[in-house]
Design a protein around this motif. Structure first.
Motif, PDB file in Angstrom:
ATOM      1  N   GLN A 199       1.453   4.911  -2.556  1.00 40.99           N
ATOM      2  CA  GLN A 199       1.346   6.258  -1.983  1.00 40.99           C
ATOM      3  C   GLN A 199       2.657   7.019  -2.130  1.00 40.99           C
ATOM      4  N   ARG A 200       3.788   6.300  -1.996  1.00 38.27           N
ATOM      5  CA  ARG A 200       5.090   6.947  -2.172  1.00 38.27           C
ATOM      6  C   ARG A 200       5.239   7.473  -3.600  1.00 38.27           C
ATOM      7  N   GLN A 229       0.844  -1.210   0.000  1.00 35.70           N
ATOM      8  CA  GLN A 229       0.000   0.000   0.000  1.00 35.70           C
ATOM      9  C   GLN A 229       0.872   1.251   0.000  1.00 35.70           C
ATOM     10  N   ARG A 230       1.951   1.209   0.796  1.00 38.92           N
ATOM     11  CA  ARG A 230       2.835   2.369   0.903  1.00 38.92           C
ATOM     12  C   ARG A 230       3.517   2.667  -0.435  1.00 38.92           C
ATOM     13  N   GLN A 231       3.820   1.619  -1.186  1.00 38.48           N
ATOM     14  CA  GLN A 231       4.550   1.800  -2.443  1.00 38.48           C
ATOM     15  C   GLN A 231       3.765   2.687  -3.413  1.00 38.48           C
TER      16      GLN A 231
END
Ligand code: NAD
Length: 443
Positions: free
Chosen positions: A296-297, A292-294
């Motif tokens: 958003q980054r 998920q973070r990937q």
């Protein structure tokens, strides 16, 4: 063998077409009459290379039939494959509504002889037993139960089904094993192994396999982030790691993370099984969070490029599908990334060879283009979300001349940074240093 397939999605349709090709009489049941009408004409409702041709051949040969009539579908079945969806529900748990509804349908329409009911849908451990109990609760007729997870990949589904690394079955019933061995004999006789396990182990093999692959993707993405921060190049790191035969390079391609109808939901289902058994699955929690973070980054890097203000920026996008060779956009990284850009006030024009219609059904504010070059006209930035082959060798000079500003964010590391920089672009990719444009006028 008389085979009934329940659910004509990616798994059901490929299974039905392949088993018809090997000589079975196959009836595919779906509750969507529109799909059934399309399929009767030999048209696949989704893009999968080679599938429409295989459907047409087997319909014409009289071996493949489609219906939305449950009673007719189950009447003669010797083997029933349940292939309906098991998506993640709003509570982030695996939604078993469809598989349990099929169990009720089978009980209500149980053939007079003893069919083998095979759960091919991916289901949490214990669900195949639950399906058997549900059927038994609605009929006194005998039947056999088995689990048979599917490992095909969208985009390569026919080949994967017909040349599998392994076929896994879980059953306690000799008769179920005998019939499944007969159904799969055309594949096992070509040297593809069939492994017969107990039911819980068979159910778990599917989750363990997908969780491992998802883990490799999140692992390499975590290392890619470190590379960005520390000035290393993930592609070189991957090449260096991959030559170690214990590691290899498969599923270690850095990018904007995995999507699709399997890895995201199957990772969540593993986490759910951990919670239900008071044995938290810490690795899988991290795999999901990193994935998920990937996305958003990547979104943040694009917004940061415009100093935090993307209002009225023209964004061009190449690729919407969760991976190449499919029109599937379920849980695709492109959905979160493009929604974020639209929320920030950008105007988005996207091109995908197959997935545009499915994508705009989810995110209607995105304009779609009919080819890769018209998508970039007047764009302030080009973003790559899916590594389709047709994006591999674009005419960079042409792309640059069409864009308002030569900036590229490549979420799939498709190009060599020096080549793109030489063509005059500022090129951002994953886990590699940003390459600054090294020519100022159009080539
Ligand atoms: P899908 O969502 O593409 O298709 C499911 C189909 O089932 C739909 O056409 C729907 O109309 C039909 N359906 C729903 N309820 C029904 C009912 N009661 N009777 C008859 N038809 C019904 O699903 P899919 O992507 O093929 O996935 C099916 C299962 O296989 C899932 O559990 C999935 O995790 C697993 N799986 C999928 C893939 C993949 O690449 N898509 C690969 C391996 C395993």
């Amino acid at each position: 063998m008389q085979v009934t397939i329940v659910g004509t999605g990616y798994v059901g349709l490929v299974t039905g077409a392949a088993l018809a090709k090997t000589g079975n009489t196959v009836t595919c049941l779906d509750i969507d009459p529109g799909k059934v009408a399309l399929l009767r004409q030999g048209t696949s409702p989704f893009y999968e290379p080679g599938l429409s041709e295989l459907l047409t051949q087997n319909i014409e040969a009289g071996r493949l039939h489609f219906t939305d009539d449950r009673a007719a579908a189950y009447a003669d079945a010797e083997v029933i494959f349940i292939c309906v969806g098991t998506p993640t529900g709003d509570d982030e748990r695996c939604d078993l509504t469809a598989v349990l509804a099929v169990a009720d349908d089978i009980a209500a329409n149980m053939p007079g002889h003893d069919p083998v009911v095979v759960v091919k849908s991916t289901v949490p451990v214990g669900t195949t037993k639950r399906i058997a109990e549900r059927i038994s609760g609605g009929t006194t007729q005998p039947f056999h139960i088995a689990n048979n997870p599917e490992f095909l990949r969208e985009g390569n589904a026919l080949d994967d089904f017909m040349r599998p690394d392994r076929i896994v079955c879980g059953t306690d019933s000799r008769e179920a094993e005998t019939r499944l061995r007969a159904v799969y004999e055309p594949f096992t006789s070509q040297g593809h192994p069939l492994l017969v396990f107990d039911i819980p182990s068979s159910e778990m093999v599917k989750y363990a396999s997908n969780a491992m692959l998802a883990c490799k993707i999140s692992f390499v993405n975590e290392i890619a982030t470190l590379c960005e921060r520390l000035g290393a190049d993930i592609n070189l790191v991957r090449a260096g790691m991959g030559t170690d035969h214990r590691i290899g390079t498969e599923f270690l391609a850095p990018g904007i993370g995995y999507g699709g109808s399997c890895f995201p939901k199957d990772t969540l289902a593993v986490i759910e099984m951990g919670e239900d058994t008071q044995s938290p699955c810490l690795i899988n929690q991290a795999v999901h969070a990193i994935n998920q973070r990937q996305r958003q980054r990547f979104l943040k890097r694009i917004i940061d490029h415009f100093d935090g203000d993307i209002r009225n920026k023209q964004v061009a996008v190449w690729g919407l599908a969760f991976k190449p060779q499919t029109d599937d956009v379920r849980a695709a990284p492109s959905i979160d990334i493009l929604r974020g850009l639209l929320d920030g006030g950008a105007a988005v024009t996207a091109y995908d060879p197959e997935a545009a219609a499915n994508f705009t059904a989810e995110v209607p504010q995105v304009r779609t283009a009919t080819d890769r070059y018209s998508a970039v006209e007047g764009a302030d930035v080009l973003i790559i979300c899916t590594e389709w082959d047709e994006f591999r060798a674009p005419d960079f000079a042409k792309v640059r001349s069409l864009m308002a500003s030569p900036v590229m964010f490549d979420g799939r590391n498709m190009y060599r940074p020096c080549e793109v920089a030489k063509a005059g672009f500022t090129y951002h990719s994953i886990g590699r240093p940003t390459a600054k444009a090294c020519q100022t006028s159009p080539a």
